[in-house]
Design a protein around this motif. Structure first.
Motif, PDB file in Angstrom:
ATOM      1  N   UNK A 136     -39.674 -47.448  29.999  1.00  0.00           N
ATOM      2  CA  UNK A 136     -39.963 -47.105  28.674  1.00  0.00           C
ATOM      3  C   UNK A 136     -40.692 -48.320  28.021  1.00  0.00           C
ATOM      4  N   UNK A 137     -40.869 -49.480  28.713  1.00  0.00           N
ATOM      5  CA  UNK A 137     -41.773 -50.554  28.283  1.00  0.00           C
ATOM      6  C   UNK A 137     -43.312 -50.089  28.643  1.00  0.00           C
ATOM      7  N   UNK A 138     -43.337 -49.145  29.295  1.00  0.00           N
ATOM      8  CA  UNK A 138     -44.928 -48.678  29.967  1.00  0.00           C
ATOM      9  C   UNK A 138     -45.189 -47.445  29.341  1.00  0.00           C
ATOM     10  N   UNK A 139     -46.363 -46.996  29.085  1.00  0.00           N
ATOM     11  CA  UNK A 139     -46.817 -45.767  28.612  1.00  0.00           C
ATOM     12  C   UNK A 139     -46.388 -44.619  29.734  1.00  0.00           C
ATOM     13  N   UNK A 140     -45.940 -43.454  29.345  1.00  0.00           N
ATOM     14  CA  UNK A 140     -45.371 -42.497  30.072  1.00  0.00           C
ATOM     15  C   UNK A 140     -46.229 -41.287  29.545  1.00  0.00           C
ATOM     16  N   UNK A 141     -46.641 -40.571  30.320  1.00  0.00           N
ATOM     17  CA  UNK A 141     -47.273 -39.154  30.021  1.00  0.00           C
ATOM     18  C   UNK A 141     -45.982 -38.163  29.790  1.00  0.00           C
ATOM     19  N   UNK A 142     -46.492 -36.992  29.257  1.00  0.00           N
ATOM     20  CA  UNK A 142     -45.171 -35.949  29.032  1.00  0.00           C
ATOM     21  C   UNK A 142     -44.924 -35.508  30.354  1.00  0.00           C
ATOM     22  N   UNK A 143     -45.538 -35.177  31.378  1.00  0.00           N
ATOM     23  CA  UNK A 143     -45.321 -34.946  32.606  1.00  0.00           C
ATOM     24  C   UNK A 143     -44.166 -35.893  33.304  1.00  0.00           C
ATOM     25  N   UNK A 144     -44.464 -37.009  33.243  1.00  0.00           N
ATOM     26  CA  UNK A 144     -43.382 -37.953  33.636  1.00  0.00           C
ATOM     27  C   UNK A 144     -42.169 -37.971  33.052  1.00  0.00           C
ATOM     28  N   UNK A 145     -42.227 -38.048  31.840  1.00  0.00           N
ATOM     29  CA  UNK A 145     -41.084 -37.774  31.193  1.00  0.00           C
ATOM     30  C   UNK A 145     -40.231 -36.601  31.444  1.00  0.00           C
ATOM     31  N   UNK A 146     -40.631 -35.598  31.475  1.00  0.00           N
ATOM     32  CA  UNK A 146     -40.135 -34.253  31.962  1.00  0.00           C
ATOM     33  C   UNK A 146     -39.521 -34.290  33.117  1.00  0.00           C
ATOM     34  N   UNK A 147     -40.197 -34.882  34.135  1.00  0.00           N
ATOM     35  CA  UNK A 147     -39.946 -35.136  35.532  1.00  0.00           C
ATOM     36  C   UNK A 147     -38.641 -36.070  35.511  1.00  0.00           C
ATOM     37  N   UNK A 148     -38.365 -36.995  34.720  1.00  0.00           N
ATOM     38  CA  UNK A 148     -37.252 -37.990  34.885  1.00  0.00           C
ATOM     39  C   UNK A 148     -36.013 -37.039  34.180  1.00  0.00           C
ATOM     40  N   UNK A 149     -36.514 -36.386  32.999  1.00  0.00           N
ATOM     41  CA  UNK A 149     -35.497 -35.648  32.340  1.00  0.00           C
ATOM     42  C   UNK A 149     -34.845 -34.398  33.131  1.00  0.00           C
ATOM     43  N   UNK A 150     -35.829 -33.902  33.833  1.00  0.00           N
ATOM     44  CA  UNK A 150     -35.258 -32.606  34.726  1.00  0.00           C
ATOM     45  C   UNK A 150     -34.269 -33.192  35.680  1.00  0.00           C
ATOM     46  N   UNK A 151     -34.834 -34.632  36.298  1.00  0.00           N
ATOM     47  CA  UNK A 151     -33.894 -35.148  37.630  1.00  0.00           C
ATOM     48  C   UNK A 151     -32.476 -35.580  36.962  1.00  0.00           C
ATOM     49  N   UNK A 152     -32.513 -36.156  35.695  1.00  0.00           N
ATOM     50  CA  UNK A 152     -31.323 -36.589  35.260  1.00  0.00           C
ATOM     51  C   UNK A 152     -30.356 -35.740  34.508  1.00  0.00           C
ATOM     52  N   UNK A 153     -30.817 -34.369  34.181  1.00  0.00           N
ATOM     53  CA  UNK A 153     -30.021 -33.127  34.065  1.00  0.00           C
ATOM     54  C   UNK A 153     -29.399 -32.650  35.131  1.00  0.00           C
ATOM     55  N   UNK A 154     -30.415 -32.825  36.416  1.00  0.00           N
ATOM     56  CA  UNK A 154     -29.482 -32.444  37.781  1.00  0.00           C
ATOM     57  C   UNK A 154     -28.320 -33.358  38.033  1.00  0.00           C
ATOM     58  N   UNK A 155     -28.566 -34.554  37.890  1.00  0.00           N
ATOM     59  CA  UNK A 155     -27.596 -35.764  38.144  1.00  0.00           C
ATOM     60  C   UNK A 155     -26.489 -35.545  37.386  1.00  0.00           C
ATOM     61  N   UNK A 156     -26.479 -35.229  36.019  1.00  0.00           N
ATOM     62  CA  UNK A 156     -25.533 -35.154  35.031  1.00  0.00           C
ATOM     63  C   UNK A 156     -24.630 -33.745  35.478  1.00  0.00           C
ATOM     64  N   UNK A 157     -25.335 -32.692  35.991  1.00  0.00           N
ATOM     65  CA  UNK A 157     -24.727 -31.534  36.425  1.00  0.00           C
ATOM     66  C   UNK A 157     -23.769 -31.705  37.648  1.00  0.00           C
ATOM     67  N   UNK A 158     -24.044 -32.436  38.597  1.00  0.00           N
ATOM     68  CA  UNK A 158     -23.403 -33.007  39.648  1.00  0.00           C
ATOM     69  C   UNK A 158     -22.166 -33.860  39.341  1.00  0.00           C
ATOM     70  N   UNK A 159     -22.496 -34.731  38.333  1.00  0.00           N
ATOM     71  CA  UNK A 159     -21.308 -35.690  38.013  1.00  0.00           C
ATOM     72  C   UNK A 159     -20.533 -34.745  37.237  1.00  0.00           C
ATOM     73  N   UNK A 160     -20.777 -33.772  36.392  1.00  0.00           N
ATOM     74  CA  UNK A 160     -19.756 -32.946  35.717  1.00  0.00           C
ATOM     75  C   UNK A 160     -19.028 -31.958  36.656  1.00  0.00           C
ATOM     76  N   UNK A 161     -19.469 -31.706  37.669  1.00  0.00           N
ATOM     77  CA  UNK A 161     -18.695 -30.921  38.699  1.00  0.00           C
ATOM     78  C   UNK A 161     -17.814 -31.810  39.523  1.00  0.00           C
ATOM     79  N   UNK A 162     -17.884 -32.917  39.412  1.00  0.00           N
ATOM     80  CA  UNK A 162     -17.129 -34.043  39.895  1.00  0.00           C
ATOM     81  C   UNK A 162     -15.841 -34.549  39.006  1.00  0.00           C
ATOM     82  N   UNK A 163     -16.157 -33.885  37.691  1.00  0.00           N
ATOM     83  CA  UNK A 163     -15.273 -34.476  36.628  1.00  0.00           C
ATOM     84  C   UNK A 163     -15.353 -35.653  35.992  1.00  0.00           C
TER      85      UNK A 163
END
Length: 411
Positions: free
Chosen positions: A10-37
């Protein structure tokens, strides 16, 4: 580590594609963690995703992320065993769903979800009350106090004299002493500094909450000493009822006959009781002498509200509110006692007592609990109810004594 790296980026300039890529990856990680309670970790990722979608103004994905966060609170509540913990998570779920804009609620059925969660929160609250344990300590020997109280009221030639001594057993709650004691308690109290507090009603509703004092950046919250003072006042009143009022009441009834007609006579000449209220007030007092404190406070508490309203009106204080249609509606007792004029008109200690016993959520809240039908068989005959019956009698007797003194001075 992934979250740390994302925060570093976040300290560096990120374009929208990079932000979306991180967001989608983190959403997937969150889903995996939720399945593990592991809902706590999942929410850490989802909160980060939520800020990213908000930053790029992607309202659709932001909304879906907020719903995932709210849903995780609900799912975590369902797997918890402790009812109080369930309450916390259900409440967090409700608050999270309320962040959804009104325009989008119908699309996702948010209002129906919140309604269902409130029912679950109610059931969890009831279970939390049942889970609570009673902590008892050995009671000190108070036989000397009981004996002195009985001796104080016995052997009086007339009932009037006995009642005068009965009402003089105790001077009443002192606001200044209660506040000073509360401040000292807060200074030395370790538990209040380390842990917060949740106050539940008898039916499991959360009616009060305090954060740990050590977490407050602004020191002790302004209302905290007053709340602690009310706690101290209620405990003091309970002790007085148990050791002085009830034993001396039994002694008076052994020596004197209390009649409704006699109490009506006393109340009819009492300067503090408004016209056309003497019989109602007398009947409330009479029920107390019959040990029917449930009926007593059901009659007396509304009369206290009427007395307060009458005194304020006589002092040219507005006791009503205009609504949008110009309808003039009477204020409730809580509002009346909070008026600045009330501090100037009523005795400081009496105003504190009325607030502590009748309207404040930290006390028995007799006026509001009674008005809404929330008092059960036990609480309607609690020490607080008995104390307020005795306090009502003391109000009448003291006002008559003051009237006699005034008449004597005039003559």
């Amino acid at each position: 580590m992934k979250l740390w790296i994302a925060e570093l980026l976040e300290l560096f300039s990120q374009d929208e594609d990079e932000i979306r890529k991180i967001a989608e990856r983190f959403t997937s990680i969150a889903q995996e963690l939720s399945e593990q309670d592991d809902y706590y970790s999942a929410r850490l990722y989802l909160e980060h995703v939520s800020t990213k979608y908000r930053k790029i103004e992607d309202d659709v994905n932001w909304l879906e992320t907020r719903i995932r966060i709210a849903s995780s609170w609900e799912r975590e509540a369902s797997i918890r065993d402790q009812a109080l913990v369930k309450m916390t998570f259900f409440e967090n779920a409700i608050q999270s769903y309320r962040m959804i804009p009104n325009a989008d609620r119908s699309t996702y059925g948010i209002d129906e979800i919140i309604s269902d969660l409130r029912l679950k929160l109610r059931d969890a609250g009831k279970a939390a009350v049942d889970e609570m344990i009673t902590i008892s300590v050995k009671s000190p020997d108070v036989s000397d106090i009981i004996e002195a109280s009985i001796k104080h009221v016995t052997g009086k030639e007339t009932l009037d004299l006995a009642l005068l001594y009965f009402c003089g057993l105790y001077s009443g709650i002192s606001k200044s002493q209660s506040i000073e004691s509360a401040i000292e308690t807060l200074k030395v109290g370790v538990v209040s500094h380390l842990f917060g507090m949740v106050q539940l009603s008898g039916d499991g509703r959360k009616i009060g909450k305090e954060a740990p004092l050590m977490l407050s950046e602004q020191g002790i919250p302004e209302d905290t000493p007053k709340a602690q003072a009310i706690d101290n006042a209620i405990m003091e009143a309970d002790f007085v009822v148990k050791t002085q009022i009830l034993p001396s009441l039994a002694a008076i009834l052994e020596e004197h006959d209390i009649t409704l007609q006699g109490l009506e006579t006393i109340c009819s000449v009492c300067p503090i009781i408004p016209e056309q209220r003497a019989k109602l007030f007398a009947k409330g007092l009479y029920f107390g002498f019959e040990y029917d404190f449930a009926s007593a406070i059901h009659l007396l508490v509304p009369q206290w509200e009427h007395i307060v309203r009458t005194i304020l009106k006589e002092s040219d204080v507005h006791t009503t509110m205009f609504d949008a249609d110009g309808i003039d509606m009477e204020c409730g007792l809580s509002t009346l006692l909070e008026k600045k004029e009330a501090e100037e008109i009523f005795d400081d200690n009496l105003l504190f007592e009325m607030t502590a016993f009748l309207t404040h959520k930290r006390g028995p809240n007799l006026r509001n609990e009674l008005a809404h039908g929330l008092l059960d068989d036990d609480r309607v005959c609690s020490y607080s109810a008995i104390y307020w019956w005795w306090r009502s009698l003391k109000l009448v007797v003291n006002s008559l004594v003051h009237r006699i003194d005034d008449d004597t001075e005039d003559s």
